[in-house]
Enzyme design. Structure first.
Site, PDB file in Angstrom:
ATOM      1  N   SER A 212      -3.087  -7.634   3.309  1.00 34.39           N
ATOM      2  CA  SER A 212      -3.298  -7.478   4.753  1.00 34.39           C
ATOM      3  C   SER A 212      -3.655  -8.825   5.376  1.00 34.39           C
ATOM      4  O   SER A 212      -3.243  -9.119   6.502  1.00 34.39           O
ATOM      5  CB  SER A 212      -4.413  -6.467   5.015  1.00 34.39           C
TER       6      SER A 212
ATOM      7  N   HIS B 234       0.841  -1.211   0.000  1.00 36.62           N
ATOM      8  CA  HIS B 234       0.000   0.000   0.000  1.00 36.62           C
ATOM      9  C   HIS B 234       0.873   1.257   0.000  1.00 36.62           C
ATOM     10  O   HIS B 234       0.593   2.205  -0.728  1.00 36.62           O
ATOM     11  CB  HIS B 234      -0.883   0.041   1.251  1.00 36.62           C
TER      12      HIS B 234
ATOM     13  N   LYS C  49     -16.167  -7.203   5.608  1.00 36.81           N
ATOM     14  CA  LYS C  49     -14.914  -7.552   6.298  1.00 36.81           C
ATOM     15  C   LYS C  49     -14.938  -7.094   7.744  1.00 36.81           C
ATOM     16  O   LYS C  49     -15.223  -5.922   8.018  1.00 36.81           O
ATOM     17  CB  LYS C  49     -13.721  -6.850   5.625  1.00 36.81           C
TER      18      LYS C  49
ATOM     19  N   ARG D   3      -2.690  -6.293  -8.123  1.00 37.54           N
ATOM     20  CA  ARG D   3      -1.581  -7.223  -7.938  1.00 37.54           C
ATOM     21  C   ARG D   3      -1.648  -8.355  -8.954  1.00 37.54           C
ATOM     22  O   ARG D   3      -0.718  -8.613  -9.691  1.00 37.54           O
ATOM     23  CB  ARG D   3      -1.595  -7.788  -6.521  1.00 37.54           C
TER      24      ARG D   3
HETATM   25  O1  PNS Z   1      -9.462  -2.938   1.148  1.00 38.62           O
HETATM   26  P1  PNS Z   1     -10.492  -2.960   0.077  1.00 38.62           P
HETATM   27  O2  PNS Z   1     -11.402  -4.166   0.196  1.00 38.62           O
HETATM   28  O3  PNS Z   1      -9.915  -2.799  -1.293  1.00 38.62           O
HETATM   29  O4  PNS Z   1     -11.367  -1.657   0.365  1.00 38.62           O
HETATM   30  C1  PNS Z   1     -12.678  -1.617  -0.062  1.00 38.62           C
HETATM   31  C2  PNS Z   1     -13.292  -0.231   0.161  1.00 38.62           C
HETATM   32  C3  PNS Z   1     -13.296   0.182   1.617  1.00 38.62           C
HETATM   33  C4  PNS Z   1     -12.552   0.793  -0.664  1.00 38.62           C
HETATM   34  C5  PNS Z   1     -14.739  -0.414  -0.380  1.00 38.62           C
HETATM   35  O5  PNS Z   1     -15.373  -1.422   0.330  1.00 38.62           O
HETATM   36  C6  PNS Z   1     -15.543   0.862  -0.297  1.00 38.62           C
HETATM   37  O6  PNS Z   1     -15.421   1.723  -1.149  1.00 38.62           O
HETATM   38  N1  PNS Z   1     -16.403   0.935   0.735  1.00 38.62           N
HETATM   39  C7  PNS Z   1     -17.290   2.037   0.919  1.00 38.62           C
HETATM   40  C8  PNS Z   1     -18.717   1.654   0.460  1.00 38.62           C
HETATM   41  C9  PNS Z   1     -18.829   1.787  -1.041  1.00 38.62           C
HETATM   42  O7  PNS Z   1     -18.715   2.860  -1.600  1.00 38.62           O
HETATM   43  N2  PNS Z   1     -19.016   0.650  -1.726  1.00 38.62           N
HETATM   44  C10 PNS Z   1     -19.108   0.623  -3.158  1.00 38.62           C
HETATM   45  C11 PNS Z   1     -20.513   0.455  -3.644  1.00 38.62           C
HETATM   46  S1  PNS Z   1     -21.220  -1.073  -3.136  1.00 38.62           S
END
Ligand code: PNS
Length: 163
Positions: free
Chosen positions: A128, A17, A41, A90
């Protein structure tokens, strides 16, 4: 605010990251690291802890801000006047989920664009989840995460074992 937004759960932030944050700051001048919640999660670290870990891990990088957010990413990004989301890729397997997310975000608000940054080969295998697995099984993560994260992990899992 210009530049890009780099969203993620960051539970916890890894060297992979940090690499994407460094390169984004260099490429776009400014990166807002948005520490979010993925409803699917459960996290080891609270939102406040994850934000602080990211802040400390990137304190030497110019052009970086870190904030936590709740709710939809599109609303947060547009509130911050940012229209470009950067996500790290990745493996090809990452692409499927990220592509879906990018499409959903664009459907929610077409002003938001998503671009993908290919991870450096040194960090391709890092996630992670892998970090948490290594630490819980007594392994050494010192070359995989920033020092502050290593200390936080050791602390968290030792305390967990004592509780
Ligand atoms: O670590 P990740 O799984 O790549 O992160 C995911 C994250 C937090 C970026 C994603 O879940 C997110 O954008 N969450 C906020 C809610 C949202 O906007 N979801 C998209 C539409 S369902």
């Amino acid at each position: 605010m210009n530049g890009v937004i780099y969203p993620g759960t960051f539970d916890p932030i890894t060297n992979g990251h940090v690499d994407i944050i460094r390169r984004s700051a260099q490429a776009f001048g400014h990166v807002l690291v948005a520490v979010g919640r993925n409803p699917d999660k459960e996290t080891v670290f609270t939102m406040e802890e994850r934000v602080q870990l990211v802040r400390d891990a990137t304190s030497d990088v110019q052009g970086v801000d870190v904030e936590g957010f709740d709710g939809l990413l599109v609303y947060f990004a547009l509130k911050k006047r940012i229209r470009l989301v950067v996500k790290g890729l990745r493996f090809v397997s990452d692409f499927e989920q990220e592509f879906q997310m990018a499409m959903i975000n664009r459907k929610l608000d077409s002003r938001l664009e998503t671009i993908f940054m290919v991870s450096s080969e040194t960090y391709t295998y890092l996630s992670s989840s892998v970090i948490k697995q290594i630490i819980t099984l007594g392994g050494d993560v010192s070359t995989l995460v920033p020092r502050n994260v290593e200390l936080a992990l050791v602390d968290r899992f030792r305390l967990g074992a004592r509780a």
